[in-house]
Design a protein around this motif. Structure first.
Motif, PDB file in Angstrom:
ATOM      1  N   ARG A 181      -1.449  16.174  19.267  1.00 46.63           N
ATOM      2  CA  ARG A 181      -0.067  16.279  19.753  1.00 46.63           C
ATOM      3  C   ARG A 181       0.193  15.278  20.865  1.00 46.63           C
ATOM      4  O   ARG A 181       1.231  14.599  20.892  1.00 46.63           O
ATOM      5  CB  ARG A 181       0.197  17.700  20.253  1.00 46.63           C
ATOM      6  N   GLN A 182      -0.757  15.134  21.791  1.00 46.31           N
ATOM      7  CA  GLN A 182      -0.568  14.211  22.903  1.00 46.31           C
ATOM      8  C   GLN A 182      -0.590  12.753  22.434  1.00 46.31           C
ATOM      9  O   GLN A 182       0.160  11.918  22.952  1.00 46.31           O
ATOM     10  CB  GLN A 182      -1.639  14.449  23.972  1.00 46.31           C
ATOM     11  N   ASN A 241       0.424  11.664  19.521  1.00 45.57           N
ATOM     12  CA  ASN A 241       1.704  11.420  18.855  1.00 45.57           C
ATOM     13  C   ASN A 241       2.835  11.277  19.868  1.00 45.57           C
ATOM     14  O   ASN A 241       3.717  10.432  19.713  1.00 45.57           O
ATOM     15  CB  ASN A 241       2.001  12.559  17.867  1.00 45.57           C
ATOM     16  N   GLN A 242       2.801  12.077  20.917  1.00 44.36           N
ATOM     17  CA  GLN A 242       3.816  11.978  21.955  1.00 44.36           C
ATOM     18  C   GLN A 242       3.735  10.645  22.688  1.00 44.36           C
ATOM     19  O   GLN A 242       4.756  10.103  23.129  1.00 44.36           O
ATOM     20  CB  GLN A 242       3.663  13.123  22.965  1.00 44.36           C
ATOM     21  N   ALA A 243       2.508  10.102  22.802  1.00 42.02           N
ATOM     22  CA  ALA A 243       2.312   8.816  23.482  1.00 42.02           C
ATOM     23  C   ALA A 243       2.672   7.631  22.597  1.00 42.02           C
ATOM     24  O   ALA A 243       2.628   6.481  23.046  1.00 42.02           O
ATOM     25  CB  ALA A 243       0.864   8.687  23.946  1.00 42.02           C
ATOM     26  N   HIS A 279       0.739   3.118  29.583  1.00 39.43           N
ATOM     27  CA  HIS A 279       0.111   4.328  29.052  1.00 39.43           C
ATOM     28  C   HIS A 279      -1.081   4.771  29.900  1.00 39.43           C
ATOM     29  O   HIS A 279      -1.217   5.951  30.240  1.00 39.43           O
ATOM     30  CB  HIS A 279      -0.341   4.085  27.614  1.00 39.43           C
TER      31      HIS A 279
END
Length: 222
Positions: free
Chosen positions: A195-196, A198-200, A32
């Motif tokens: 949003r980022q 959650n996407q990660a 990540h």
């Protein structure tokens, strides 16, 4: 000059090494935060964390870092050491080229503080447990009789599961907080940051997707 990185993973037992328990989570953190960065090598150790000076894979990682002036990276600082003196020795050997996913902007002060607090808390827990046992023996002459769950080991297993879950939540919150700080500094708003996250793959301690208000609270708390 663009820094190069050497990744060091550690799991505590042979069983964990074989099964990937703990290692998968460490890799997820590294992937990540260091995706796309130049990584020279990765080293994986299957050994207790008590003594950093008896770990062959760590020695290889340190040697490579010194030869190439690379940065040593761990997913969590306790994968490197839980001893303040040992951690600082490594920090000095690397001339400060040490990074950990759970401590944003790591320097000598934060490294010392983080490990010292962890060491102190473990010591206090031990003292409290022993003190409570002594007082109980003085009052009743013996420690309480264990329940059936205690006798069968079920209580210990459940306790371990709860502790592990809480520890994971704390680490995930710190990692999410580090990412939030980075995105705030880059000018993203709360909704975009949520949003980022959650996407990660990040989730709140209750296992739900992040909302803008939760992102803001976590950033203010950090």
């Amino acid at each position: 000059m663009v820094p190069q990185y050497v990744i060091y993973y550690r799991v505590s037992t042979k069983r964990q090494g074989d099964s990937g328990l703990g290692l998968q989570a460490q890799r997820a953190y590294i992937d990540h935060f260091y995706q796309g960065k130049p990584i020279l090598a990765e080293f994986t150790e299957v050994q207790s964390g008590k003594d950093v000076f008896n770990r062959p894979e760590l020695k290889k990682a340190l040697t490579l870092c010194q030869e190439r002036k690379a940065v040593l990276v761990v997913a969590k600082i306790d994968r490197l050491s839980r001893n303040t003196e040992q951690a600082l020795t490594i920090y000095r050997e690397l001339e400060g080229r040490l990074e950990s996913c759970d401590i944003p902007n790591l320097d000598k002060f934060t490294l010392t503080l983080f490990i010292a607090i962890a060491d102190r808390e473990r010591e206090l827990i031990s003292i409290r447990t022993k003190g409570a046992l002594i007082q109980k023996v003085k009052q009743s002459g013996q420690w309480r009789k264990g329940s059936e769950a205690f006798a069968t080991g079920e209580a210990a297993r459940l306790g371990h599961v709860i502790i592990k879950a809480r520890a994971a939540d704390n680490v995930n919150s710190r990692l999410a907080g580090a990412m939030i700080t980075k995105l705030v500094n880059e000018g993203y708003n709360w909704s975009e940051i949520a949003r980022q996250l959650n996407q990660a793959g990040f989730r709140t301690p209750r296992g739900k997707a992040y909302q803008a208000v939760q992102v803001q609270r976590l950033h203010q708390r950090g």
